[in-house]
Design a protein around this motif. Structure first.
Motif, PDB file in Angstrom:
ATOM      1  N   LYS A  48       3.958   5.560   4.594  1.00  0.00           N
ATOM      2  CA  LYS A  48       2.619   6.001   4.180  1.00  0.00           C
ATOM      3  C   LYS A  48       2.414   5.764   2.692  1.00  0.00           C
ATOM      4  CE  LYS A  48       0.562   7.421   7.855  1.00  0.00           C
ATOM      5  NZ  LYS A  48      -0.660   6.729   8.307  1.00  0.00           N
ATOM      6  N   GLU A  51       1.673   2.166   2.268  1.00  0.00           N
ATOM      7  CA  GLU A  51       0.339   1.885   2.816  1.00  0.00           C
ATOM      8  C   GLU A  51      -0.756   2.358   1.860  1.00  0.00           C
ATOM      9  OE1 GLU A  51      -2.323   3.799   6.367  1.00  0.00           O
ATOM     10  OE2 GLU A  51      -0.225   3.381   6.837  1.00  0.00           O
ATOM     11  N   TRP A  52      -0.609   3.573   1.333  1.00  0.00           N
ATOM     12  CA  TRP A  52      -1.620   4.130   0.430  1.00  0.00           C
ATOM     13  C   TRP A  52      -1.623   3.398  -0.910  1.00  0.00           C
ATOM     14  CZ3 TRP A  52      -0.094   9.782   1.870  1.00  0.00           C
ATOM     15  CH2 TRP A  52      -0.682  10.115   3.096  1.00  0.00           C
ATOM     16  N   ALA A  54      -0.916   0.231  -1.329  1.00  0.00           N
ATOM     17  CA  ALA A  54      -1.612  -1.036  -1.079  1.00  0.00           C
ATOM     18  C   ALA A  54      -3.118  -0.805  -0.988  1.00  0.00           C
ATOM     19  CB  ALA A  54      -1.094  -1.678   0.208  1.00  0.00           C
ATOM     20  N   LYS A  55      -3.503   0.238  -0.302  1.00  0.00           N
ATOM     21  CA  LYS A  55      -4.930   0.560  -0.180  1.00  0.00           C
ATOM     22  C   LYS A  55      -5.518   0.897  -1.546  1.00  0.00           C
ATOM     23  CE  LYS A  55      -8.105   3.158   2.687  1.00  0.00           C
ATOM     24  NZ  LYS A  55      -8.232   4.011   3.852  1.00  0.00           N
ATOM     25  N   ILE A  58      -6.068  -2.329  -3.481  1.00  0.00           N
ATOM     26  CA  ILE A  58      -7.252  -3.036  -2.990  1.00  0.00           C
ATOM     27  C   ILE A  58      -8.523  -2.358  -3.491  1.00  0.00           C
ATOM     28  CG2 ILE A  58      -8.587  -3.565  -0.905  1.00  0.00           C
ATOM     29  CD1 ILE A  58      -5.837  -4.011   0.495  1.00  0.00           C
ATOM     30  N   THR A  59      -8.549  -1.029  -3.423  1.00  0.00           N
ATOM     31  CA  THR A  59      -9.716  -0.277  -3.885  1.00  0.00           C
ATOM     32  C   THR A  59      -9.937  -0.488  -5.373  1.00  0.00           C
ATOM     33  OG1 THR A  59      -9.336   1.387  -2.170  1.00  0.00           O
ATOM     34  CG2 THR A  59     -10.771   2.011  -4.002  1.00  0.00           C
ATOM     35  N   LYS A 103     -12.612   8.023  -6.360  1.00  0.00           N
ATOM     36  CA  LYS A 103     -11.749   7.495  -5.299  1.00  0.00           C
ATOM     37  C   LYS A 103     -10.418   7.016  -5.877  1.00  0.00           C
ATOM     38  CE  LYS A 103     -15.094   5.875  -1.888  1.00  0.00           C
ATOM     39  NZ  LYS A 103     -15.632   4.699  -1.188  1.00  0.00           N
ATOM     40  N   LEU A 107      -6.724   8.570  -4.985  1.00  0.00           N
ATOM     41  CA  LEU A 107      -5.640   7.735  -4.456  1.00  0.00           C
ATOM     42  C   LEU A 107      -4.406   7.787  -5.348  1.00  0.00           C
ATOM     43  CD1 LEU A 107      -7.674   4.640  -3.236  1.00  0.00           C
ATOM     44  CD2 LEU A 107      -6.426   6.263  -1.817  1.00  0.00           C
TER      45      LEU A 107
END
Length: 120
Positions: A48, A51-52, A54-55, A58-59, A103, A107
């Motif tokens: 996780k 994954e977070w 990487a997200k 991207i954000t 955001k 994150l």
């Protein structure tokens, strides 16, 4: 929602609670199972976290692209006042920037929390 549905929901909730408690007790009593469960949880947290991260990356890239595009539009709208970029108000753009910033902050906080949790 009728009363039968509510009764079934309550029964299922009770069964889930009892099943969860039984599973926890079994895990605590069996050292090997406890180690396996902890290992699985650590692996899941690591997945996780990746994954977070990487997200979040991207954000962050999307936010940068948005800001670059917006800044370019602002520059062009100053030289060309009739362009569509000048129809957005400063408040709208400011609000969008604030939302993207929030955001990114959220994150980053989640990522830091997971990193700290992984260390302990």
């Amino acid at each position: 929602m009728n009363s039968d549905t509510i009764v079934q929901l309550i029964q299922q909730s009770m069964r889930v609670g009892v099943g969860f408690t039984a599973s926890v007790l079994e895990t605590l009593q069996d050292g090997q199972k406890l180690n396996q469960t902890i290992s699985e949880l650590q692996e899941e947290i690591a997945k996780k976290t990746e994954e977070w991260a990487a997200k979040g990356e991207i954000t962050e890239q999307k936010a940068r692209e948005f800001l670059d595009k917006w800044l370019n539009q602002q520059k062009s709208s100053k030289t060309n006042p009739g362009s569509p970029a000048s129809t957005k108000t400063k408040a709208d753009v400011g609000q969008e920037i604030q939302q993207l910033t929030e955001k990114i902050i959220t994150l980053r906080q989640e990522l830091e929390y997971l990193r700290e949790k992984k260390k302990s």
